[in-house]
Design an enzyme around this catalytic site. Structure first.
Site, short mmCIF file in Angstrom:
data_model
loop_
_atom_site.label_atom_id
_atom_site.label_comp_id
_atom_site.label_asym_id
_atom_site.label_seq_id
_atom_site.Cartn_x
_atom_site.Cartn_y
_atom_site.Cartn_z
N LYS A 156 6.69 11.01 -12.02
CA LYS A 156 6.70 12.27 -11.27
C LYS A 156 7.48 12.12 -9.97
O LYS A 156 8.34 12.94 -9.64
CB LYS A 156 5.25 12.69 -10.95
CG LYS A 156 5.15 13.78 -9.90
CD LYS A 156 3.73 14.21 -9.65
CE LYS A 156 2.95 13.38 -8.66
NZ LYS A 156 3.24 13.63 -7.23
N ASN A 157 7.16 11.05 -9.23
CA ASN A 157 7.74 10.94 -7.88
C ASN A 157 9.20 10.48 -7.88
O ASN A 157 9.82 10.39 -6.82
CB ASN A 157 6.87 10.04 -7.01
CG ASN A 157 5.55 10.75 -6.68
OD1 ASN A 157 5.43 11.97 -6.85
ND2 ASN A 157 4.56 9.99 -6.22
N CYS B 134 -2.27 18.32 4.23
CA CYS B 134 -2.85 18.49 2.90
C CYS B 134 -4.13 17.68 2.81
O CYS B 134 -4.55 17.09 3.80
CB CYS B 134 -1.86 18.07 1.82
SG CYS B 134 -1.63 16.31 1.76
N ARG C 250 0.01 14.35 7.42
CA ARG C 250 1.33 14.17 6.82
C ARG C 250 2.45 14.91 7.56
O ARG C 250 3.04 15.87 7.06
CB ARG C 250 1.30 14.57 5.35
CG ARG C 250 0.37 13.69 4.55
CD ARG C 250 0.33 14.05 3.10
NE ARG C 250 1.45 13.55 2.34
CZ ARG C 250 1.63 13.82 1.05
NH1 ARG C 250 0.79 14.59 0.42
NH2 ARG C 250 2.66 13.32 0.41
N ASP D 223 -1.27 5.34 -4.11
CA ASP D 223 -1.58 6.28 -5.20
C ASP D 223 -2.50 5.67 -6.24
O ASP D 223 -3.07 6.38 -7.07
CB ASP D 223 -0.29 6.76 -5.88
CG ASP D 223 0.51 7.69 -4.98
OD1 ASP D 223 -0.04 8.15 -3.96
OD2 ASP D 223 1.69 7.94 -5.30
N ARG E 86 -1.08 18.34 -12.20
CA ARG E 86 0.09 18.14 -11.33
C ARG E 86 0.72 16.77 -11.57
O ARG E 86 1.92 16.60 -11.33
CB ARG E 86 -0.32 18.23 -9.85
CG ARG E 86 -0.72 19.61 -9.40
CD ARG E 86 -1.01 19.62 -7.92
NE ARG E 86 0.13 19.12 -7.15
CZ ARG E 86 0.13 18.88 -5.86
NH1 ARG E 86 -0.96 19.11 -5.16
NH2 ARG E 86 1.20 18.43 -5.25
C1 EPZ Z 1 5.28 9.93 -1.29
O1 EPZ Z 1 4.76 10.85 -0.33
C2 EPZ Z 1 4.64 10.28 -2.61
N1 EPZ Z 1 5.02 11.63 -2.98
C3 EPZ Z 1 3.13 10.13 -2.51
O2 EPZ Z 1 2.56 10.43 -3.77
C4 EPZ Z 1 2.81 8.69 -2.12
O3 EPZ Z 1 1.43 8.58 -1.93
C5 EPZ Z 1 3.55 8.33 -0.83
O4 EPZ Z 1 4.97 8.58 -0.98
C6 EPZ Z 1 3.36 6.87 -0.42
O5 EPZ Z 1 3.77 6.03 -1.44
C7 EPZ Z 1 6.18 11.84 -3.58
O6 EPZ Z 1 6.99 10.95 -3.80
C8 EPZ Z 1 6.47 13.25 -4.00
P1 EPZ Z 1 5.42 8.91 3.05
P2 EPZ Z 1 5.44 10.97 1.11
O7 EPZ Z 1 6.45 9.74 3.74
O8 EPZ Z 1 6.90 10.88 0.94
C9 EPZ Z 1 3.58 9.21 7.47
C10 EPZ Z 1 1.04 11.47 -5.23
O9 EPZ Z 1 -0.21 11.46 -5.35
N2 EPZ Z 1 4.78 9.98 7.82
O10 EPZ Z 1 5.80 7.52 2.65
O11 EPZ Z 1 4.87 12.16 1.77
C11 EPZ Z 1 2.68 10.04 6.55
O12 EPZ Z 1 1.88 10.93 7.26
C12 EPZ Z 1 1.68 11.57 -3.86
O13 EPZ Z 1 1.81 11.42 -6.20
C13 EPZ Z 1 4.99 10.34 9.13
O14 EPZ Z 1 4.19 10.03 10.03
O15 EPZ Z 1 4.87 9.67 1.77
C14 EPZ Z 1 1.90 8.97 5.84
O16 EPZ Z 1 0.83 8.55 6.63
C15 EPZ Z 1 0.70 11.77 -2.78
N3 EPZ Z 1 6.09 11.09 9.45
C16 EPZ Z 1 2.93 7.82 5.73
O17 EPZ Z 1 3.94 8.10 6.69
C17 EPZ Z 1 6.99 11.47 8.50
O18 EPZ Z 1 7.98 12.16 8.87
C18 EPZ Z 1 3.56 7.68 4.36
O19 EPZ Z 1 4.15 8.89 3.96
C19 EPZ Z 1 6.79 11.09 7.18
C20 EPZ Z 1 5.68 10.34 6.85
#
Ligand code: EPZ
Length: 416
Positions: A19-20, A113, A118, A300, A392
């Site tokens: 998916k991702n 969310c 996030r 995840d 999803r």
């Molecule tokens: C991706 O989310 C995945 N989603 C998530 O999968 C996954 O859990 C996550 O990466 C971590 O591996 C998709 O790929 C669509 P991050 P993403 O940016 O990109 C902080 C699932 O269940 N952060 O690596 O949103 C954030 O708040 C989903 O399939 C900032 O502070 O993850 C978090 O604490 C859920 N500022 C951490 O970084 C930013 O601008 C990691 O988020 C961006 C992120």
């Protein structure tokens, strides 16, 4: 979903496309006027949402089985509609491609969310560094540029989304975009390879990824990588029920952190070229783990792993290092008899011999998977509400579980 648990699962399950990895690949179609042909695309609610979004921006899509063709029907619109972005945070990834290609974009702010606040600050700072003028007002992000220019961007945290956003934008920026401290999740690397296939030049280094943009990108034919999270979830389903499950069509090294923990828990692990088999004989032992960016233990898989550890012998601890509040499954697991307590970001688990069936509610995708696993292990009938979250992220979940010997029924309305 109604599950009659207590029977060991056994058999082979084929991993769907990730998916991702599929979602950013779909958004990469916005970078080109040429067709993009994606294969091994999972049929999931989130994929439908991504397609609804690119269609509203001027693309048309055609499915042939797991093959998806995305063609440009009209010049893209710079304004993303609110509904799909609110439904799925990953939709925010259209900002970079639209800005890079059209010089302007207007995308709803995705907000928080169920798993934490996030923020998207790293996405916005990165795009600003490449020459985007960004304004956030009244729930929308508006961006303009006279042309993005490659620069060096350092990420405070190796964010998956921010790295993808910058790779997508950098692919059409002038010169070289250098991302220091990038995310290295297999799905990010897959996107970078797709962008190379479309004509950008991408080089991964020890501490960076460098992308050299092109004025225009071409279409491509691309196979999505297997879903390591889905595969890991089925392996955990085998493990928690004391069974034996083989996940095939996977890249075993993508599952390395999970396999190490299985080994520590005393399970039998066998690894082939593109498959992994895990068998449990007797009760597993508790383990200690922390989630982290790849190659760390994937956040995840943390919720389903917590279910598994809930019935492992002795004490376990799970520290969540990626998201602020990803323990929505804990209260529900406790209703099923699990003994656990949260101490800051660490969940302390005192393994019980058995979980008891209950009616529980899934608050998000992966917490939903955790509850499914708990229900498979609990002898008796459990009901899981909120299965729209499962749709999803898990293609054909009831069918795949049934093929492994589970008794699962998906009810459209209340089963009773
Ligand atoms: C991706 O989310 C995945 N989603 C998530 O999968 C996954 O859990 C996550 O990466 C971590 O591996 C998709 O790929 C669509 P991050 P993403 O940016 O990109 C902080 C699932 O269940 N952060 O690596 O949103 C954030 O708040 C989903 O399939 C900032 O502070 O993850 C978090 O604490 C859920 N500022 C951490 O970084 C930013 O601008 C990691 O988020 C961006 C992120």
């Amino acid at each position: 979903m109604v599950i009659s648990g207590g029977r060991p699962l056994s058999g082979t399950v084929r991993a769907a496309g990730a998916k991702n990895a599929a979602l950013p690949a779909i958004f990469a179609s916005l970078l080109t006027s040429e067709p993009l042909l994606l294969t091994r695309v999972p049929r999931l609610r989130d994929v439908e949402t991504a397609l609804e979004l690119v269609q509203s921006l001027g693309k048309e899509v055609h499915w042939r089985g797991e093959e998806l063709e995305i063609r440009e029907q009209a010049p893209p619109s710079p304004v993303a509609p609110e509904a799909p972005v609110r439904r799925m945070r990953a939709s925010f990834l259209v900002l970079g491609p639209l800005l890079a290609r059209l010089g302007r974009a207007r995308v709803p702010h995705p907000g928080g969310c169920a798993i934490g606040p996030r923020p998207v600050d790293l996405h916005l700072e990165g795009l600003a560094a490449l020459g985007g003028e960004i304004q956030a007002r009244q729930g929308w992000v508006e961006a303009r540029t006279a042309g993005l220019v490659g620069r060096t961007v350092y990420l405070d945290f190796p964010s998956v989304g921010a790295t993808e956003q910058l790779l997508l934008a950098g692919a059409l920026a002038r010169g070289e975009t250098v991302i220091l401290n990038p995310a290295r999740e297999p799905e990010v690397v897959d996107l970078s390879r797709l962008l190379s296939a479309m004509g950008a030049e991408v080089v991964w280094g020890e501490d960076r990824v460098v992308i050299r943009g092109r004025k225009e990108l071409a279409g491509a034919h691309w196979e999505v990588i297997p879903d390591r999270i889905e595969a890991g979830t089925y392996l955990l389903a085998g493990a928690i029920t004391g069974g034996r499950v083989r996940a095939c069509g996977v890249v075993p090294r993508h599952l390395a952190a999970l396999l190490v923990k299985f080994d520590q828990a005393g399970l039998e692990v066998e690894v082939g070229e593109d498959w992994v088999e895990v068998a449990a004989s007797g009760r597993a032992r508790g383990v200690h783990l922390e989630t982290g960016p790849y190659p760390g233990f994937p956040t995840d898989l943390q919720p389903p792993m917590v279910s598994f550890l809930a019935v492992a012998e002795g004490e376990s601890s799970v520290t969540e290092r990626v998201f602020a509040s990803r323990f929505g499954h804990v209260g529900e697991l406790m209703r099923m008899g699990a003994r656990m307590r949260l101490q800051g970001a660490t969940l302390l688990i005192d393994g019980v011999e058995e979980l008891t069936p209950a009616r529980v509610r899934a608050p998000d995708i992966r917490a939903g998977a955790a509850l499914v696993l708990a229900a498979l292990a609990a002898r008796g009938t459990s009901e899981i509400e909120g299965t729209e979250h499962l749709a999803r992220g898990y293609q054909g979940l009831p069918e795949k579980l049934r093929a492994l010997g589970a008794e699962v029924e998906l009810c459209r309305t209340n089963c009773r």
